[in-house]
Write an enzyme that holds these catalytic residues in place. Structure first.
Site, PDB file in Angstrom:
ATOM      1  N   ILE B  96     -32.871 -57.671  -4.701  1.00  0.00           N
ATOM      2  CA  ILE B  96     -32.617 -56.309  -4.230  1.00  0.00           C
ATOM      3  C   ILE B  96     -31.364 -56.262  -3.357  1.00  0.00           C
ATOM      4  CG2 ILE B  96     -33.637 -54.373  -2.947  1.00  0.00           C
ATOM      5  CD1 ILE B  96     -35.258 -55.238  -5.429  1.00  0.00           C
ATOM      6  N   GLU B 209     -22.738 -45.797 -16.128  1.00  0.00           N
ATOM      7  CA  GLU B 209     -21.772 -45.216 -15.206  1.00  0.00           C
ATOM      8  C   GLU B 209     -20.382 -45.498 -15.735  1.00  0.00           C
ATOM      9  OE1 GLU B 209     -22.245 -47.108 -11.446  1.00  0.00           O
ATOM     10  OE2 GLU B 209     -24.108 -46.082 -10.973  1.00  0.00           O
ATOM     11  N   HIS B 247     -20.528 -47.972  -6.102  1.00  0.00           N
ATOM     12  CA  HIS B 247     -20.774 -49.230  -6.796  1.00  0.00           C
ATOM     13  C   HIS B 247     -19.447 -49.875  -7.150  1.00  0.00           C
ATOM     14  CE1 HIS B 247     -24.825 -47.561  -8.433  1.00  0.00           C
ATOM     15  NE2 HIS B 247     -24.842 -47.763  -7.138  1.00  0.00           N
TER      16      HIS B 247
END
Lengths: 389, 293
Positions: B96, B209, B247
């Site tokens: 994570i 994306e 990101h």
């Protein structure tokens, strides 16, 4: 993170990569001194992060210290416009004064991350001095590539392959190999994400130099390179984006009139997309991160509303595990304390959704509650166009 | 049915005693995940929230039969934690942690080559097989058991898509957040391959994306290998070129990885592309076998 050319060259010099002699100056006087020390022909190069400086008049020659001062004074303080700066240009605060070298030939060297292969790739090309993206698109065979084994890095045989592949004179190969190995060491030692030498200069005297140098660093690795973090020049960044970064907000200004406050980068981009599809235009990208606390929401409002173009704001928070009533209270507290004048549309999702909506409705503020992204986008675009007319 | 995780998954939590680790571990347990151990070096032998804590992954797995791990440790030590889990022999490692240096992940990829463990992430929400097992930080309640596989690069946008599915009565077999970093363990294509071979998955939703070429590779794979319907969405159709949007993945430059190019290729390869993020659920309902819309 990006740095200036003169900073990149200092890093390269420290790792044994040959760079032209030179120093940075922030006044004409200083430029004259440096030119005097160097002697002969010098090059004055504007130090801004954007590329394309030469075409914009940011790189010029000077034949004497006096001329160096004159040229430096004309470049310092100018708004340098290049294809990468946008129409308003970037203020030049420093110039690099370097010895002039006689060009025999220009090459290209680059180190980058190949995401798909999960490896660092070392590139070299005979087509130096031009935009490498164009070479890659038109003549990809002219870019030689070596994928590097993690742990080994660039090996001498790979460097030789590249050096001979460039058709360098055979007696130059050892120097080219040393150059490449040093460049790779600099890349690895600094956790760079990109390093480009364009051009790699072969002088008439048969020496190799990094004539220009660009190094970008992995933001995630800056914690172990305090010296590199200190090279950051926030004058080169959008002041609002710098301010947002201090609060842990990821903000990018755009040119529309609908302000956006969203949690998560993917959802933030999707929110911009749906605003566009609804006939509006997003004023910004803003990711408030995971915890949309009252303080974070207030900080985000502060950033978004600094942009005078913003006519309405859409808050799109997918709470997930975070409770909607807490997010709603954060929005209400922030809106109250700031006496907002623009209409706000709020779309919340997550646990305790009903309670969250109740808090928004009961606040007495001009908050429009939306259900779903489509509804939210339509409502905010309507409100934005109404307040424009 | 589901892929990678189910009721037999025995989870070890790396970084179990931290604030994030504790909170999300309890959420996973509440959802029904079998959490068999935690690892925090130096706290071995203690019990945290009724979970036995060990000093090392090797010890934790040996003593509790752990076969999967989830990582909640800080970025500076996360790459090492991944390798420790791989060395302990777990089948699945879910990382994570956000903010791991790229060169560290390149070394991790090299370390993993030839070993049996699969990595999901880093910088991801995790993986969930609704009704069976949740490993990660996603809200369990929005999911529902069913036959649609979901693969995504983002977090909250995945929740958005899942909610659209669940609210239409469309359940999910497994949902995987593959992560937004440049170097990740499981790619779109890897996940597509797993869903292809899962008899319990009838359709797939792929949420991409701008930036990179992972969506392009996925589209080609769908075209040549998949007969199950695949719904696609690309976030960032309005993003300006050359800017990094949160990101590391979400950056477009030099005409590569634009939303338009990705969408065009996806359509050419037979994917059902939802142009609006609000249409992901509806598009899936249209293509799902046995559904009428």
């Amino acid at each position: 993170m990006k740095i200036h050319e003169y900073q990149a060259k200092e890093i390269l010099r420290d790792h044994g990569v040959p760079v032209p002699r030179g120093k940075v100056a922030d006044t004409g006087e200083k430029a004259r001194e440096i030119a005097g020390e160097l002697g002969g022909l010098v090059v004055i190069k504007a130090q801004i992060h954007a590329g394309g400086r030469g075409k914009g008049g940011g790189v010029r020659l000077a034949r004497s210290p006096e001329e160096a001062q004159e040229v430096a004074e004309s470049i310092l303080g100018m708004q340098l416009v290049t294809h990468q700066t946008g129409p308003e240009g970037q203020t030049v605060k420093r110039v690099l004064v370097e010895e002039g070298l006689k060009i025999q030939r220009e090459y290209y060297l680059g180190i980058a991350i190949d995401r798909d292969a999960g490896k660092v790739v070392f590139m070299a090309s005979r087509e130096g001095g031009v935009e490498i993206e164009r070479v890659a698109a038109e003549n990809p065979e002219l870019i030689l590539k070596e994928a590097l084994e993690p742990g080994l890095g660039l090996t001498p045989f790979q460097a030789r392959k590249l050096a001979f592949g460039l058709d360098l004179p055979a007696k130059l190969a050892p120097a080219a190999v040393r150059f490449m190995l040093s460049l790779y060491r600099a890349f690895e030692a600094t956790d760079a994400s990109l390093a480009e030498i364009n051009p790699l200069l072969l002088t008439e005297d048969g020496d190799l130099y990094a004539l220009d140098a660009k190094i970008n660093f992995d933001d995630n690795a800056l914690y172990r390179h305090p010296g590199i973090r200190a090279l950051r020049d926030t004058d080169e960044e959008d002041p609002l984006e710098v301010e947002a970064g201090k609060h842990g907000l990821n903000y990018i200004k755009l040119d529309g009139n609908v302000g956006c406050m969203v949690n998560g980068a993917g959802l933030a981009m999707a929110t911009m997309d749906i605003i566009k599809l609804a006939g509006g235009s997003p004023a910004n990208f803003l990711d408030v991160g995971g915890g949309a606390t009252a303080e974070q929401v207030r900080n985000a409002f502060g950033i978004i509303l600094t942009d005078p173009n913003v006519k309405a704001v859409l808050i799109n928070i997918f709470g997930g595990i975070m409770r909607c009533d807490i997010v709603a209270r954060g929005v209400v507290d922030a809106a109250r304390s700031m006496q907002l004048e623009v209409p706000i549309v709020v779309r919340l999702e997550g646990t305790n959704l009903e309670q969250g909506r109740e808090i928004l409705k009961a606040s007495g503020l001009s908050l429009t509650v939306a259900s779903g992204m489509q509804d939210a986008a339509e409502k905010v675009v309507r409100l934005a166009s109404r307040s424009t007319t | 049915m589901s892929i990678l995780v189910d009721q037999d998954t025995r989870l070890v939590v790396q970084g179990v005693t931290g604030r994030e680790g504790t909170f999300h571990t309890l959420q996973c347990i509440r959802y029904g995940t079998q959490v068999v151990a935690g690892v925090t070096p130096g706290k071995g032998g203690t019990v945290h929230e009724e979970i036995p804590v060990f000093n090392s992954m090797e010890r934790a797995c040996r003593e509790t039969g752990g076969n999967a791990s989830v990582i909640f440790v800080p970025p500076a030590v996360a790459a090492d934690a991944i390798m420790e889990a791989v060395d302990a022999g777990v089948n699945l490692v879910v990382c994570i942690t956000e903010g791991i240096p790229t060169l560290d992940m390149i070394r991790v990829r090299q370390f993993m080559a030839g070993k049996k463990s699969r990595l999901i992430g880093p910088n991801c929400p995790g993986i969930i097989s609704p009704g069976k097992c949740k490993i990660g930080i996603m809200p369990g309640a929005i999911h529902r058991e069913g036959t649609v596989g979901v693969i995504s690069r983002s977090g909250t946008l995945t929740y958005e898509a899942v909610q659209q599915l669940s609210s239409r009565g469309i359940g999910q077999s497994t949902c995987i957040g593959i992560g937004g970093d440049p170097i990740i363990g499981t790619s779109f294509v890897d996940a597509l391959r797993l869903f292809k071979d899962d008899p319990g998955t009838e359709a797939i939703v792929l949420i991409g994306e701008i930036g990179g070429t992972a969506e392009e590779a996925a589209a080609h794979y769908v075209h040549s290998h998949l007969s199950k319907p695949v719904v696609g969405f690309i976030a960032g159709q309005t993003a300006p070129p050359g800017r990094r949007m949160g990101h590391a993945g979400a950056i477009i430059s030099g005409g590569q990885g634009t939303a338009e190019e990705k969408i065009r290729l996806m359509e050419e390869c037979g994917l059902h592309v939802a142009r609006s993020p609000a249409d992901i659920g509806e598009t899936t309902a249209r293509v799902l076998p046995g559904q009428s819309s």
